[in-house]
Design an enzyme around this catalytic site. Structure first.
Site, PDB file in Angstrom:
ATOM      1  N   SER A 109       0.819  -1.212   0.000  1.00  0.00           N
ATOM      2  CA  SER A 109       0.000   0.000   0.000  1.00  0.00           C
ATOM      3  C   SER A 109       0.851   1.260   0.000  1.00  0.00           C
ATOM      4  O   SER A 109       0.316   2.362   0.000  1.00  0.00           O
ATOM      5  CB  SER A 109      -0.941   0.006   1.201  1.00  0.00           C
ATOM      6  OG  SER A 109      -0.371  -0.642   2.280  1.00  0.00           O
ATOM      7  N   GLU A 163      -5.710  -0.136  -7.570  1.00  0.00           N
ATOM      8  CA  GLU A 163      -4.742   0.877  -8.014  1.00  0.00           C
ATOM      9  C   GLU A 163      -3.579   0.120  -8.673  1.00  0.00           C
ATOM     10  O   GLU A 163      -2.914  -0.689  -8.023  1.00  0.00           O
ATOM     11  CB  GLU A 163      -4.261   1.647  -6.774  1.00  0.00           C
ATOM     12  CG  GLU A 163      -3.471   2.898  -7.052  1.00  0.00           C
ATOM     13  CD  GLU A 163      -3.163   3.666  -5.748  1.00  0.00           C
ATOM     14  OE1 GLU A 163      -3.051   3.054  -4.674  1.00  0.00           O
ATOM     15  OE2 GLU A 163      -3.026   4.899  -5.827  1.00  0.00           O
ATOM     16  N   ASN A 172      -2.935   6.296  -0.853  1.00  0.00           N
ATOM     17  CA  ASN A 172      -2.514   6.508   0.532  1.00  0.00           C
ATOM     18  C   ASN A 172      -1.853   7.859   0.790  1.00  0.00           C
ATOM     19  O   ASN A 172      -1.753   8.287   1.936  1.00  0.00           O
ATOM     20  CB  ASN A 172      -1.666   5.341   1.019  1.00  0.00           C
ATOM     21  CG  ASN A 172      -2.576   4.201   1.441  1.00  0.00           C
ATOM     22  OD1 ASN A 172      -3.641   4.430   2.024  1.00  0.00           O
ATOM     23  ND2 ASN A 172      -2.200   2.979   1.119  1.00  0.00           N
ATOM     24  N   HIS A 228      -2.798  -2.859  -6.171  1.00  0.00           N
ATOM     25  CA  HIS A 228      -3.171  -2.468  -4.809  1.00  0.00           C
ATOM     26  C   HIS A 228      -4.688  -2.561  -4.637  1.00  0.00           C
ATOM     27  O   HIS A 228      -5.429  -1.733  -5.167  1.00  0.00           O
ATOM     28  CB  HIS A 228      -2.659  -1.032  -4.570  1.00  0.00           C
ATOM     29  CG  HIS A 228      -2.955  -0.513  -3.201  1.00  0.00           C
ATOM     30  ND1 HIS A 228      -3.042   0.818  -2.917  1.00  0.00           N
ATOM     31  CD2 HIS A 228      -3.184  -1.156  -2.023  1.00  0.00           C
ATOM     32  CE1 HIS A 228      -3.314   0.986  -1.640  1.00  0.00           C
ATOM     33  NE2 HIS A 228      -3.401  -0.198  -1.081  1.00  0.00           N
TER      34      HIS A 228
END
Ligand code: CAA
Length: 282
Positions: A118, A151, A189, A139
């Site tokens: 992540s 992602e 993130n 992801h």
């Protein structure tokens, strides 16, 4: 794309990814060195399928067929026929590098090596494999069997063929791939961790109670969960690991985990999975 994939690491994310793949017809090799983790992961997968059965989303025959397509292994030699090797172990760079070094020895030379990291740079993890053109970040989001987004993180050496095959794989799982370039925390993130960290800082400063902060995000922004309950849901240790990595790489203060987050992690209050984080769970 072959019909078998491997998932290495059978925590919350690994089992969610495996379930999503099984539900669209793939066979799945589940790998974990630790037999207890492996059995727990398989039990979690079975429970999730039981819930789907109870809700009438799958039939008993479909459930049995899915479980029959799962192969459990403690060793990497089981991955040789998989077209995608999906790593989903904890956010520890050395552990991931070791796993990819090992997987590289056993996987087919046509397979894609993908990480569910992540935050960690794809370019860094790709150094563990002999052919970084076959390396990519995929992801997934928690719960991985439900959330639509994946992602897709393209490294400097990732080939167009690997990107195209990965996009097709994600689409075949009824999910929506969104392509981004490599950077600490990618896009998801970089955004989410600043949002969560700032919410914890506001709580720490006494600007509002946690329930109020969560209500503002739910009612004011239409988020399904507020940032504090979402942090508990993701895992406070996972949030801290992600922030630590992005902060280490960027040195930008906004990514530095708030003291309250650090304190709760130290106390073992890791969120929903531990029975307590910011909130208590029974
Ligand atoms: N594990 C597996 N499945 C779960 C689950 C869990 N912990 N919690 C809920 N679900 C499933 C349910 O079984 C249900 O599945 P079906 O639709 O197939 O029946 C579905 O999720 C909806 O659940 P509910 O109706 O019970 O509850 P809800 O409508 O309140 O939704 C939620 C639950 C999907 C978790 C919703 O609250 C939500 O979307 N929350 C935000 C989740 C989010 O933001 N995830 C991303 C986190 S960031 C991340 O993962 C990336 C990272 O790098 C940190």
């Amino acid at each position: 794309m072959g019909q078998e994939i491997t998932v290495i690491g059978v925590g919350q994310m690994g089992t969610g990814i495996a379930q999503a793949a099984l539900q669209v017809g793939y066979s799945v090799v589940l790998i974990d060195k630790n037999i207890d983790f492996l059995n727990k992961g398989f039990a979690r997968l079975t429970t999730n399928l039981d819930k789907a059965l109870e809700k009438g989303k799958i039939t008993a025959q479909e459930k049995e067929a899915m479980l029959k397509r799962v192969k459990l292994s403690q060793t990497m030699d089981a991955i040789k026929d998989s077209s995608i090797i999906m790593e989903a172990v904890p956010e520890l760079i050395d552990l991931k590098l070791e796993i990819f070094k090992n997987a590289d020895k056993f996987c087919s030379k046509d397979s894609i090596l993908a990480t569910n990291t992540s935050s960690i740079l794809i370019n860094r993890l790709a150094t563990a494999v002999s052919d970084p053109s076959r390396f990519i970040g995929l992801h997934f989001f928690n719960p991985a069997n439900v959330m639509k987004l994946v992602e897709v993180v393209v490294g400097e050496k990732t080939s167009k063929k690997t990107v195209d095959e990965s996009l097709a794989f994600i689409t075949s799982m009824n999910k929506i791939p969104v392509k981004v370039n490599d950077a600490p925390g990618f896009i998801s993130n970089r955004i989410l961790m600043v949002f969560i960290n700032e919410s914890i800082t506001a709580l720490e400063k006494g600007i509002a109670e946690k329930e109020a902060i969560d209500s503002i995000a739910k009612l004011g922004f239409n988020h399904p969960m507020g940032p504090i309950e979402l942090a508990d849901f993701i895992g406070l240790d996972v949030c801290k690991d992600i922030m630590d990595f992005i902060y280490l790489e960027t040195k930008e203060e906004k990514f530095k985990p708030s003291p309250l987050l650090v304190k709760l992690v130290k106390e073992g209050k890791l969120g929903r999975k531990a029975g307590e984080g910011f909130y208590k769970y029974n």
